[in-house]
Structures are given as C-alpha cells and as structure tokens.
Design a protein around this motif. Structure first.
Motif, PDB file in Angstrom:
ATOM      1  N   TYR A 203       0.748  -1.183  -0.074  1.00 49.02           N
ATOM      2  CA  TYR A 203       0.099  -0.140  -0.107  1.00 49.02           C
ATOM      3  C   TYR A 203       0.765   1.340  -0.175  1.00 49.02           C
ATOM      4  CZ  TYR A 203      -3.428  -3.534   1.575  1.00 49.02           C
ATOM      5  OH  TYR A 203      -4.361  -4.597   1.557  1.00 49.02           O
ATOM      6  N   TYR A 204       0.493   2.187  -0.945  1.00 50.50           N
ATOM      7  CA  TYR A 204       1.343   3.503  -0.900  1.00 50.50           C
ATOM      8  C   TYR A 204       0.166   4.528  -0.183  1.00 50.50           C
ATOM      9  CZ  TYR A 204       4.756   1.700  -4.381  1.00 50.50           C
ATOM     10  OH  TYR A 204       5.591   0.789  -4.976  1.00 50.50           O
ATOM     11  N   ILE A 205       0.735   4.865   0.967  1.00 48.26           N
ATOM     12  CA  ILE A 205       0.050   5.725   1.787  1.00 48.26           C
ATOM     13  C   ILE A 205       0.391   7.309   2.046  1.00 48.26           C
ATOM     14  CG2 ILE A 205      -1.186   5.899   3.928  1.00 48.26           C
ATOM     15  CD1 ILE A 205      -0.697   3.051   4.263  1.00 48.26           C
ATOM     16  N   LYS A 206      -0.541   8.231   2.090  1.00 49.89           N
ATOM     17  CA  LYS A 206      -0.091   9.590   2.059  1.00 49.89           C
ATOM     18  C   LYS A 206       0.332   9.830   3.644  1.00 49.89           C
ATOM     19  CE  LYS A 206      -2.783  11.353  -1.545  1.00 49.89           C
ATOM     20  NZ  LYS A 206      -3.963  12.049  -2.034  1.00 49.89           N
ATOM     21  N   TYR A 207       1.650  10.517   3.846  1.00 50.64           N
ATOM     22  CA  TYR A 207       1.952  10.695   5.024  1.00 50.64           C
ATOM     23  C   TYR A 207       2.430  12.309   4.916  1.00 50.64           C
ATOM     24  CZ  TYR A 207       2.246   6.292   7.799  1.00 50.64           C
ATOM     25  OH  TYR A 207       1.887   5.359   8.698  1.00 50.64           O
ATOM     26  N   GLY A 208       1.274  13.051   5.065  1.00 47.93           N
ATOM     27  CA  GLY A 208       1.675  14.641   4.879  1.00 47.93           C
ATOM     28  C   GLY A 208       1.942  14.814   3.562  1.00 47.93           C
ATOM     29  N   PRO A 209       3.085  15.447   3.347  1.00 48.86           N
ATOM     30  CA  PRO A 209       3.421  15.726   1.975  1.00 48.86           C
ATOM     31  C   PRO A 209       4.189  14.574   1.208  1.00 48.86           C
ATOM     32  CG  PRO A 209       4.911  16.651   3.415  1.00 48.86           C
ATOM     33  CD  PRO A 209       3.740  16.244   4.366  1.00 48.86           C
ATOM     34  N   ALA A 213       5.511   3.404   1.367  1.00 51.21           N
ATOM     35  CA  ALA A 213       4.896   1.986   0.831  1.00 51.21           C
ATOM     36  C   ALA A 213       5.010   1.086   2.094  1.00 51.21           C
ATOM     37  CB  ALA A 213       5.912   1.655  -0.331  1.00 51.21           C
ATOM     38  N   THR A 214       4.049   0.255   2.200  1.00 45.12           N
ATOM     39  CA  THR A 214       4.067  -0.567   3.365  1.00 45.12           C
ATOM     40  C   THR A 214       3.051  -1.873   3.014  1.00 45.12           C
ATOM     41  OG1 THR A 214       3.767  -0.987   5.886  1.00 45.12           O
ATOM     42  CG2 THR A 214       2.154   0.611   4.708  1.00 45.12           C
ATOM     43  N   VAL A 215       3.408  -2.942   3.798  1.00 42.11           N
ATOM     44  CA  VAL A 215       2.564  -4.087   3.559  1.00 42.11           C
ATOM     45  C   VAL A 215       1.707  -4.200   4.923  1.00 42.11           C
ATOM     46  CG1 VAL A 215       3.764  -5.553   1.829  1.00 42.11           C
ATOM     47  CG2 VAL A 215       4.330  -5.571   4.148  1.00 42.11           C
ATOM     48  N   PHE A 266      13.787   1.592  -3.390  1.00 43.66           N
ATOM     49  CA  PHE A 266      12.446   0.880  -3.211  1.00 43.66           C
ATOM     50  C   PHE A 266      11.293   1.684  -2.904  1.00 43.66           C
ATOM     51  CE2 PHE A 266       9.501  -1.530  -0.313  1.00 43.66           C
ATOM     52  CZ  PHE A 266       9.480  -2.591  -1.263  1.00 43.66           C
ATOM     53  N   GLY A 267      10.227   1.209  -3.228  1.00 42.58           N
ATOM     54  CA  GLY A 267       8.830   2.029  -3.291  1.00 42.58           C
ATOM     55  C   GLY A 267       8.947   3.476  -3.552  1.00 42.58           C
ATOM     56  N   THR A 268       8.761   4.282  -2.526  1.00 40.11           N
ATOM     57  CA  THR A 268       8.795   5.898  -2.711  1.00 40.11           C
ATOM     58  C   THR A 268      10.212   6.366  -2.200  1.00 40.11           C
ATOM     59  OG1 THR A 268       7.559   6.202  -0.558  1.00 40.11           O
ATOM     60  CG2 THR A 268       6.404   5.969  -2.713  1.00 40.11           C
ATOM     61  N   GLY A 269      11.171   5.572  -1.667  1.00 42.14           N
ATOM     62  CA  GLY A 269      12.191   5.969  -0.732  1.00 42.14           C
ATOM     63  C   GLY A 269      11.841   6.447   0.469  1.00 42.14           C
TER      64      GLY A 269
END
Length: 713
Positions: A203-209, A213-215, A266-269
């Motif tokens: 899952y790619y989740i918005k953390y503020g700005p 990415a996390t499972v 990886f992911g979004t870094g």
RNA sequence: GGGCGUUUAGCUCAGUGGCAGAGCGUCACAUUGACAUUGUGAAGGCCGCAGGUUCAAUCCCCGCAACGCCCACCA
C-alpha cells in the motif's frame, strides 16, 4: 553340521537372542573390555527426542555410529558410545499440544504444573519406547551410562554454565525485538524461523507531503518516525523536520529522520518507522532514540493504542484500516503483486509477530570467535568437507541467541525477574528477593531454556565435567556423527559451549549424514502419510539388511531414498553369507585348523588377494567411507568368495589330492573368519550368530575379536 | 540478494585423468548341488549442455541450464 545351522537365515529368531548375549557379556561398557583395549575412543549418540517413535533418520544415525564404534572396539580401543534422550522442549510441547487439541483440550486452560506433569509422563513413556527401538537396530552403546537432558546432574551443569555466562558478561536480559509465535505463545530463536516467499499487497499511503509504501498499514499507529536515505536529494529538505500526518488516531506529528537502511529505489524511498513491530525499525529506533509504541498484543490483536480498532486481529484490522484510509483519500496506490519473504514459525508455519520482550540473550560473537579460528586452522574436519564453508559463514554472521522460551516443558531458567523494570538476575541458589535496579519485589522467572541450550552442553555434561573420571578419560570425544540439518542448532552450539566451558573443543571430526527420504525422494512427513517406520523394515527383512540398505550408496551429507527393494537385496545377502558359512563349516568341521598346512600356489594367490582386500577396506574405514567398505564387502563375499573361490573348491573337494583339499579347507576357513570380522560392524547380528557356530574360535565373541591385519592371519 | 549441492543404465545411486560400474527391474538359459533369498549370460549409456586444459576428460578449469537445499533486516 551344527543343528542350529538351519536354512534359510532367520533374523527374527536370531537378533533378540544375540543382542541379549552382547548385553550379558558387558562389552558395551568399555570398563568391561579385555586388557588389550587401552586407548579410549568416544562417540556420543545425538540424544533422541523422546516424543515419538524412532524414525528412519535415527535408523541411519544409529547404523553409522554403531559401525564406527564396533570398528573401534575391534581395533582394540576402549570404546564408549554413550546413548541418551532429549526432553526436546518446544518440539515435544508442540507434539503434546497437538495431542491435547485432538482431545479437545488446550494447554492455555491448564495449570503449568499439571501440564508439565502430563508432558513428563508422556516423555518418559516415549523415552522407554525409543530406547527399545535403538536396541532393535543393534546399537552397541553403553546403556549403563545412558543420560537424559532432564537428569539432575545435567541440569546442574546447565545452571553452572548459565551462571558462568552471566559472570563473564556473556549473558544479558534485554528488551529486544523477538520472533513471537502467536499460536504457540512463545518467542523463538532465529533458527526456529522459516522464511517463505509470498505475494502480498503493497500500500502506498500519504503521510503528509510524503508517500510511504508498506505491507502493514495496521501498524501505522505504532509509527514514531518517518525515514529517508540521507543522500536522497528528493527528501533532503524534510530531514529533521516534523510532519503533520492525517490519521484517525495516534500520533499525528512525525519527525523525518535520515538512515542508511532506507533504499531510495524501493517504493517511494520513504519508510514509516514502527520500532515495536519490525526488526529493522527497532534497530532504526535504537539508532535515533525513537519512542516505542506497542500496538499489537501477544495474541496478535490490536491493543488500546489503536482506538476504535482495539481487539481486531491483524488481518481484519488491515482490511478495515485500508478501507478507512481509502475513504479518507489517503491511499495513493495499491500494488497487489508484491513478492517478499516473511518469517514463519518453523513448526506451525503461522506468521511470526515481531514483538519487544524482555528475554535472556547469550552474546555469541565472543563464543564463535575461537571456533572460527579452530575451523580455519583445520583443527575441525568435516565429512563432507563442504560443511566447513557453510559453518564458517554462519559463525561469522552469528547473532545473539535468545534462550528464553515461554513454555513449561523444559529446564526452568534459574533467575528472578523484576516485574516493574523487567530486569533479571541469575539466581541458582534462590536467594535474591529484591530487584537490584529498582528495589521492587521480584518474582521467579517462569520461562524455560531453549532446549538447544542444554543439548549444546551435552559432551561435557554427560561425561560429568569437571571432576569425574569419565570426563578425564573420554573428553574430548573422537568424532561427532549426526544429521546435517542440525549443524547450527546443535553441532555449532556444542563446539562453542564446549570450548567455552572446558577450554577444549568437544570433538575434532564431524560426520554429517543426509536426510532419509521416501522411495520417491520426498521428505517423509506424517501429513503426507509417507513415513516409513524402520522397525517395520527390520521386522520384514532383518536389521542387518536394513543397515546395509541404509548405508550402501549413501555418501555423507547426501540424502538417501529408502526403498523396500534395496533392503530386500541385502536380506538376500545375509542369507548368502549364511549359506557360505554353512558350506565352509560343512567342509571343514572334521579338519584340524589349528595348524597351518602347506598351502598350494593357487590358495596362496587367493590369500594374497585377501590381504590386499583387507588393506583396501581398512583404508575406507579409516577415512570414514563406510558406504564404500560395505559395498566392497558385498562384492567380494558374493562375487569372489562365493562365485569363484567356493565354486572352484568344489572340484578340488571332489578329487583325491588330499594336500590340495587341506590347503583349500584352511584357506576357506581363513577367508570366512576374516569376512565375518570385516563385515561385523555393518551386519552385526548374522556375523555374530555364525561366529557363535564356528567349530573353532579365537575368542568367545566376534564383537571383541581382533580386527584383521597381516599379523593376525 | 549471497552460498551450497545434484545432474552417470528403465529406477535408486556409486566411481575414476586411461575399455563405463553396482543393486533393483527386464530378457534368455541352467539347476534340487552351501544358497530358488540360486547360478550363467544378455540387452540397456553423447556420464545434463557448450567451450577450454591434456597424448587422453564422465572426472580438472570456465560458462550455461534444470532440479533441490541453506543463509540473508529492503519497508
């Protein structure tokens, strides 16, 4: 002809009788061996788990070790093979829990003492059982020295080691992240985990700005930071800043930290950091001094720190939380085909939950160091040799060892625990009453030792370190033989703990056998229903046949497929030998064999070949190529002795050359006795039975007869 | 991601720098003889693929493939 020499050979009628004869002789105990047996030679039987029947793997182990010890004994060694059984902590508890489940019971509804008592009874029954099975395999071990890992003296030794580790600052009680099995309700060591690849959703989740990415979105309530790589240009401006996170509950301000662990690719870094529930995040947390918030309890449910999600199981929670996040517009992207490996309980294969718990740890690097040196100096030899590399690699990357288990079945950890500060104190003599750190009342540690902590001390513990005569005589042992799949669990721990406690490595040769597979080459397992019980095979074909079948074609380290046909072939061999003996005895029983007659040229040639053959076998025995020696014996006895020498002798016996007859008789008898000796370690029963029926013998028992060499022929 | 092992007869597997081996299975023949749980013989092989070293490679070296296993903290 001896009336007992009936055909065909009947293992059923022979084996128990012969085994009893050996036991009565006392020769399994090195103290009772005749005077020529001076130099000690020791092997220790890997203590069998006393939680079920003998399996095929035991059959192989017992076969190889019995060959080693019988050979050493015949060579004139003061040969000790010390047998034992293991309470096998977690393994046994798992077996017993399955039994409880079948009966509709649960260990969690039982008082610890009750449970312990039941498992003890269960184990003692199995122990008795398995010892009987080992005897059936022909094991010539010293039953008078048999040990069990829960024997008082063993426990005492284990406690002393625990104390010494503590005194030497090699033991600590640490609040660290451990592998927690939700089903079995205990922590496990790294070795008791099994990594399996599986496909999960990322899952790619918005953390503020930022977007992470996390499972495991359900662990977001335990986040205490956001991490990026220090060199990642995209995120440099955020490092050190606090970011406001849209979330239903929990912390909504997270600091952005920089850590090399984060891979920009990886992911979004960007990584969310949950120190309480992920080993990597835990390490990051230590490096950056992050707060630790636990959000999952020991039953695998979200706790009170998760607000409205409290009480949900991880899987349910993940689903609901993802829905909620989606509704809030916080999910950027979902990748459903994310392949990764996760750690599972090696017994029940349920996903392990990393949890922070106070446990006892042993610092392993200082213990591993001297062993690495010994191996690199080739002071420890492996059969097969490729295990050297495997072991070195493991030892060089060793981590601290969690020796606490939250199960009742095992050796209780002799320590006191402070419930307030979770500090712990080794207390063998049960005298500590107050916490030295915070002066609170303390309680007894309810945990037990990892079973390998006790079996890892087996060599010096069973020999009565430090003062007993046995320890002085038989330690270090000569060779360790065991299954290759427990080199890390057991072999490496024995090396480290043995060297640490006694100053000497417990053995310098390690022979590792492979696994015994079913006839299709598949791993045997109860659930697959392809388990072959070695006792069924010995019943059907005889123990000697079973031993030959297990051994021939089985090089150290490689797996062996166990098939009926193979065992059957060696049943035929035992019978062949029996009939060879009948022929020789029939033709020599009225002959004077004490005085060597004049030998014909052709018989001299046969004897010369026999000497060469003996040397050949000796070389294989010395270099631990038992599979090779056994096969050569098979070929010599069947295809040279029977097919050629005996066949040719028939014409001589039918003619009138008395000198040639006498020469042939003497020669045949020599070859037979030599073959019985050479073959004895492999097929002890049939050879001893024939030996007992020989018209002339140089001692009462084949088991202690002198191994053939040039001089004694 | 790193490492290890295996690949040889229909099956299970040994083995060696110099004519390719065993057990089981198959086929033919023999035989009441120590042994029918037998004997004699036969069929059956690009020794995984491709290169190299060598007088000579199934074996040693390099690469590849398939299978199996172990280790590893990329969410």
């Amino acid at each position: 002809m001896n009336a007992k020499f009936l055909k065909p050979y009947d293992p059923q009628k022979t084996e128990d009788k012969i085994y009893k004869l050996w036991e009565k002789s006392g020769f399994f105990n090195p103290d009772n061996l005749p005077n020529r047996h001076k130099d000690p030679f020791t092997i220790l039987m890997p203590p069998a788990n006393a939680n079920g029947d003998l399996h095929a793997g035991h059959g192989l182990v017992v076969t190889i070790e019995d060959i080693i010890i019988r050979y050493a004994r015949m060579r004139g060694k003061k040969a000790l093979w010390l047998p034992g059984t293991d309470h096998a902590g977690f393994e046994t508890q798992v077996v017993y829990e399955k039994k409880l489940e079948k009966e509709g019971r649960s260990r969690f509804k039982m008082k610890p003492k009750e449970l312990y008592k039941e498992i003890l009874d269960f184990t003692l029954i199995n122990k008795k059982n398995i010892i009987e099975h080992i005897k059936k395999m022909g094991a010539s071990c010293d039953w008078s020295r048999e040990k069990f890992t829960l024997d008082k003296d063993i426990v005492k030794t284990v406690y002393k080691t625990f104390q010494k580790l503590s005194d030497d600052k090699l033991l600590y009680r640490g609040k660290r992240i451990v592998n927690w099995c939700v089903k079995h309700q205990t922590s496990l060591s790294e070795l008791e985990t099994k990594s399996e690849e599986q496909t999960d959703t990322l899952y790619y989740i918005k953390y503020g700005p930022l977007i992470i990415a996390t499972v495991r979105p359900e662990t977001k309530f335990g986040d205490t930071a956001i991490a990026v790589n220090p060199n990642d240009a995209r995120y440099k401006k955020y490092i050190g800043k606090e970011i406001k996170i849209d979330t239903q509950i929990g912390k909504n301000i997270l600091k952005v930290i920089a850590d090399d662990f984060v891979e920009p690719e990886f992911g979004t870094g960007v990584v969310k950091v949950t120190p309480a529930h992920d080993p990597n995040d835990f390490e990051i947390g230590l490096r950056h001094n992050l707060e630790v918030i636990e959000i999952i309890d020991k039953y695998g449910r979200l706790n009170k720190n998760t607000g409205k999600y409290e009480g949900l199981k991880i899987k349910e929670a993940r689903k609901i939380i993802v829905e909620d996040l989606q509704n809030a517009g916080l999910i950027e992207k979902i990748d459903e085909n994310y392949k990764h490996t996760i750690k599972k309980c090696y017994k029940c294969l349920s996903i392990l939950e990393p949890r922070i718990m106070p446990q006892w740890f042993v610092r392993m690097k200082p213990l591993a160091k001297p062993i690495i040196e010994e191996i690199e100096k080739n002071n420890i030899i492996y059969f097969p040799k490729n295990y050297k590399k495997i072991m070195l690699h493991w030892l060089k990357n060793i981590n601290d060892w969690n020796i606490s288990r939250q199960i009742v079945w095992g050796i209780p950890i002799p320590a006191k625990i402070c419930e307030k500060c979770s500090d712990g104190f080794v207390d063998i003599d049960n005298i500590i009453t107050k916490c030295a750190s915070c002066d609170e009342d303390i309680i007894k540690d309810t945990d037990t030792f990892d079973t390998w902590f006790s079996s890892g001390q087996w060599p010096f513990a069973v020999l009565g370190y430090p003062n007993s005569q046995d320890y002085k005589t038989y330690y270090p042992t000569d060779i360790l033989e065991t299954a290759g799949d427990i080199i890390f669990f057991w072999v490496s721990r024995m090396l480290m703990l043995g060297k640490y406690i006694t100053g000497k490595i417990p053995f310098n040769k390690i022979y590792l056998n492979g696994m015994v597979l079913d006839e299709k080459g598949k791993k045997m397992s109860k659930s697959k229903g392809n388990v072959i019980n070695p006792l069924d095979l010995t019943k059907q074909y005889g123990t000697d046949a079973f031993r030959m079948g297990m051994l021939i074609g089985n090089t150290p380290g490689s797996n062996i497929a166990l098939s009926d046909n193979k065992i059957k072939a060696y049943k035929h061999f035992a019978n062949k030998l029996w009939n060879i003996a009948r022929f020789v005895i029939e033709n020599t029983e009225d002959t004077d064999l004490e005085n060597k007659p004049k030998i014909t040229e052709s018989d001299k040639k046969i004897m010369d070949e026999l000497y060469k053959f003996i040397e050949n076998i000796n070389k294989d025995m010395e270099e631990f190529r038992f599979y090779m020696a056994a096969e050569k014996l098979y070929n010599y006895i069947w295809h040279i002795l029977a097919d050629v020498i005996i066949e040719e002798s028939k014409s001589i016996f039918n003619e009138d050359d008395e000198k040639a007859k006498l020469s042939k008789k003497w020669t045949l008898y020599q070859i037979l006795t030599v073959c019985l000796k050479l073959l004895h370690p492999f097929t002890p029963f049939v050879t001893e039975e024939i030996w007992q029926n020989l018209p002339k013998k140089d001692s009462g028992f084949l088991i202690i007869s002198e191994w053939p060499n040039d001089k004694n022929l």
